[in-house]
Design an enzyme around this catalytic site. Structure first.
Site, short mmCIF file in Angstrom:
data_model
loop_
_atom_site.label_atom_id
_atom_site.label_comp_id
_atom_site.label_asym_id
_atom_site.label_seq_id
_atom_site.Cartn_x
_atom_site.Cartn_y
_atom_site.Cartn_z
N GLY A 97 -24.49 3.53 4.21
CA GLY A 97 -23.50 4.00 3.23
C GLY A 97 -24.07 3.52 1.75
O GLY A 97 -24.22 2.11 1.28
N LYS A 100 0.99 -1.07 0.08
CA LYS A 100 0.02 -0.07 -0.15
C LYS A 100 0.87 1.15 0.13
O LYS A 100 2.04 1.19 0.29
CB LYS A 100 -0.72 -0.04 1.32
CG LYS A 100 -2.02 0.85 1.14
CD LYS A 100 -3.23 0.02 0.83
CE LYS A 100 -4.49 0.87 0.60
NZ LYS A 100 -5.62 0.15 0.15
N GLY A 137 -22.84 4.53 -1.30
CA GLY A 137 -21.90 5.11 -2.21
C GLY A 137 -21.53 4.15 -3.26
O GLY A 137 -22.45 3.55 -3.72
N VAL A 188 -20.06 1.51 -3.59
CA VAL A 188 -20.52 0.05 -3.22
C VAL A 188 -21.86 -0.29 -2.92
O VAL A 188 -22.55 -1.24 -3.46
CB VAL A 188 -19.17 -0.65 -2.41
CG1 VAL A 188 -19.73 -2.04 -2.19
CG2 VAL A 188 -17.82 -0.59 -3.03
P1 NAD Z 1 -18.07 5.77 -1.23
O1 NAD Z 1 -17.19 6.82 -0.65
O2 NAD Z 1 -18.45 5.89 -2.73
O3 NAD Z 1 -19.28 5.65 -0.48
C1 NAD Z 1 -19.33 5.98 0.88
C2 NAD Z 1 -20.79 6.27 1.27
O4 NAD Z 1 -20.96 6.34 2.92
C3 NAD Z 1 -20.98 7.69 1.14
O5 NAD Z 1 -22.09 7.65 0.17
C4 NAD Z 1 -20.88 8.45 2.29
O6 NAD Z 1 -21.85 9.52 2.22
C5 NAD Z 1 -21.65 7.43 3.30
N1 NAD Z 1 -21.18 7.82 4.71
C6 NAD Z 1 -20.12 7.96 5.38
N2 NAD Z 1 -20.14 8.11 6.54
C7 NAD Z 1 -21.45 7.62 6.88
C8 NAD Z 1 -22.09 7.57 8.06
N3 NAD Z 1 -21.63 7.89 9.10
N4 NAD Z 1 -23.49 6.99 8.00
C9 NAD Z 1 -24.01 6.61 6.68
N5 NAD Z 1 -23.38 7.03 5.47
C10 NAD Z 1 -22.28 7.42 5.68
O7 NAD Z 1 -17.18 4.47 -0.78
P2 NAD Z 1 -17.31 3.24 -1.64
O8 NAD Z 1 -16.32 3.05 -2.49
O9 NAD Z 1 -18.62 2.87 -1.58
O10 NAD Z 1 -16.56 2.18 -0.19
C11 NAD Z 1 -17.51 1.85 0.93
C12 NAD Z 1 -16.81 1.03 1.91
O11 NAD Z 1 -16.16 -0.13 1.34
C13 NAD Z 1 -15.52 1.78 2.41
O12 NAD Z 1 -15.20 1.68 3.65
C14 NAD Z 1 -14.33 1.25 1.52
O13 NAD Z 1 -13.01 1.35 2.07
C15 NAD Z 1 -14.82 -0.35 1.43
N6 NAD Z 1 -14.35 -0.81 0.10
C16 NAD Z 1 -14.79 -0.17 -1.31
C17 NAD Z 1 -14.21 -1.23 -2.33
C18 NAD Z 1 -14.53 -0.56 -3.79
O14 NAD Z 1 -14.35 -1.06 -4.73
N7 NAD Z 1 -14.93 0.94 -3.88
C19 NAD Z 1 -13.21 -1.98 -2.30
C20 NAD Z 1 -13.02 -2.60 -0.85
C21 NAD Z 1 -13.77 -2.08 0.06
#
Ligand code: NAD
Length: 365
Positions: free
Chosen positions: A191, A91, A193, A195
């Site tokens: 969440g 990383k 977002g 995912v």
């Molecule tokens: P993202 O930033 O697109 O979405 C996160 C969402 O969570 C946002 O919409 C945000 O507004 C919301 N959020 C933040 N704090 C919050 C809270 N307290 N209560 C409710 N909602 C809240 O991120 P993502 O890419 O969808 O990833 C989500 C999680 O999965 C992260 O922890 C990330 O590390 C993990 N992850 C993502 C991937 C990937 O491929 N994107 C891969 C492995 C792990």
């Protein structure tokens, strides 16, 4: 104060930190012209080159950045190993405020440091880095994945991550309820977002009853309107009378207070490092009879997707390999029960076993 004095006054013993989890190599990158301050940590390359994203973060001090990159790189080793990929764990972190420090020159300078590692480290997008940033890195090195489809890459890995989480959730449901079907199951998603949003679509298609929350009001409105999800606010999500809880926002949400509120019998979500304290909260979930699908196992779809990019991108193969998360999750529940340990521990043991087995395979010429 002289450098020698500073060193003797400090308890920060870098090599003990490397030894603690057996990290192979840590590279400190500095460039005055661009303002680049970065750390690349390569944890383990037994299975293959260390792959892991580059995070830009405004750390309070250098030690915090060092700690973060050490922890995250180790997590990548386990994620790759349990997913059956021929990849190691690594990383990178770039220190600074993403809003102000990111420039083409800084990202390209970082790319040159990656290039100097000759493929031992492969970088990708992470928190506060974008596909555009990776395009800059790519101008200086080929050791980067997560490029846009127009450049031969696999594009945004999030839909593949969501598919893997969905597979892991079905396996956890099979373990907890005796049936993998999510039809009619009440699922709470924290969440919405990249995912969480795609996960909701899979769940809706299968006929799950959805409860969602996000900080973003527009996202909540969208999923209410398009997928009939019931919107709840903030911490209300933990105490809902649901079958499954899917944390897809933040890490460390599974702490004592939140676990005590949970009525769900299954936890399966995308967020990294969900257990605030692996030992304490892993055990607490067993005591509460909650089936926990290990985060680094079921959120590995994105890594599986970028690995495909590294060996020659093929979407179908990436999806097929991601589907395998279902079988591995079931196996983890089986092993955890047999060994009477929590599932996160069982998953780490499975990952370590693969690394040790392959190390022996490579012991002869
Ligand atoms: P993202 O930033 O697109 O979405 C996160 C969402 O969570 C946002 O919409 C945000 O507004 C919301 N959020 C933040 N704090 C919050 C809270 N307290 N209560 C409710 N909602 C809240 O991120 P993502 O890419 O969808 O990833 C989500 C999680 O999965 C992260 O922890 C990330 O590390 C993990 N992850 C993502 C991937 C990937 O491929 N994107 C891969 C492995 C792990």
């Amino acid at each position: 104060m002289s450098t020698t004095q500073a060193a003797s006054n400090s308890n920060f013993d870098i090599f003990s930190q490397l030894e603690a989890h057996n990290h192979e190599q840590v590279v400190f990158c500095q460039d005055k012209d661009t303002g680049l301050k970065a750390i690349i940590a390569i944890h383990n390359t037994v299975l293959g080159p260390g792959l892991g994203g580059t995070r830009v973060w405004h750390y309070n001090n250098d030690y915090e950045a060092f700690n973060d990159v050490m922890r995250l790189s180790r997590g990548m080793t386990y994620k790759a190993a349990i997913s059956g990929l021929n990849l190691g764990g690594a990383k990178a972190v770039i220190i600074g405020d993403a809003k102000t420090i990111k420039t083409e020159a800084l990202m390209r300078k970082f790319g040159r440091f990656v290039e100097n590692l000759n493929g031992k480290y492969i970088t990708a997008e992470d928190v506060n880095t974008t596909t555009r940033d990776m395009e800059y890195v790519h101008m200086e090195t080929s050791h980067v994945v997560g490029l846009p489809e127009s450049m031969g890459g696999g594009g945004d890995p999030s839909p593949v991550t969501a598919y893997g989480v969905y597979m892991g959730m079905k396996a956890a449901a099979k373990h907890a309820f005796g049936n993998e079907s999510l039809q009619g199951k009440k699922v709470a998603v924290q969440g919405l977002g990249k995912v969480g949003g795609h996960l909701v679509e899979h769940l809706h298609k299968e006929g799950a009853q959805l409860f969602v929350t996000d900080l973003n009001q527009d996202a909540m409105k969208k999923y209410n309107k398009e997928f009939g999800a019931t919107v709840v606010s903030g911490d209300e999500i933990f105490g809902l009378d649901v079958d499954i809880f899917a944390p897809c926002a933040l890490g460390a949400v599974l702490n004592t207070e939140n676990i005590n509120k949970l009525k769900a019998k299954v936890i399966a979500g995308a967020a990294n490092n969900q257990l605030a304290d692996e030992e304490v909260h892993g055990k607490m979930l067993i005591e509460k009879g909650i089936a926990y699908a290990p985060d680094f196992l079921i959120n590995a779809g994105g890594l599986i997707n970028v690995y495909q990019e590294y060996i020659g991108y093929n979407k179908e193969t990436a999806m097929r390999n991601t589907e395998h998360i279902y079988d591995v999750t079931l196996e983890i529940f089986k092993q955890a029960s047999a060994k009477n340990i929590h599932t996160q521990k069982a998953a780490i043991e499975m990952a370590e076993k693969r690394i040790n087995d392959i190390l022996k395979v490579r012991s002869t010429y």
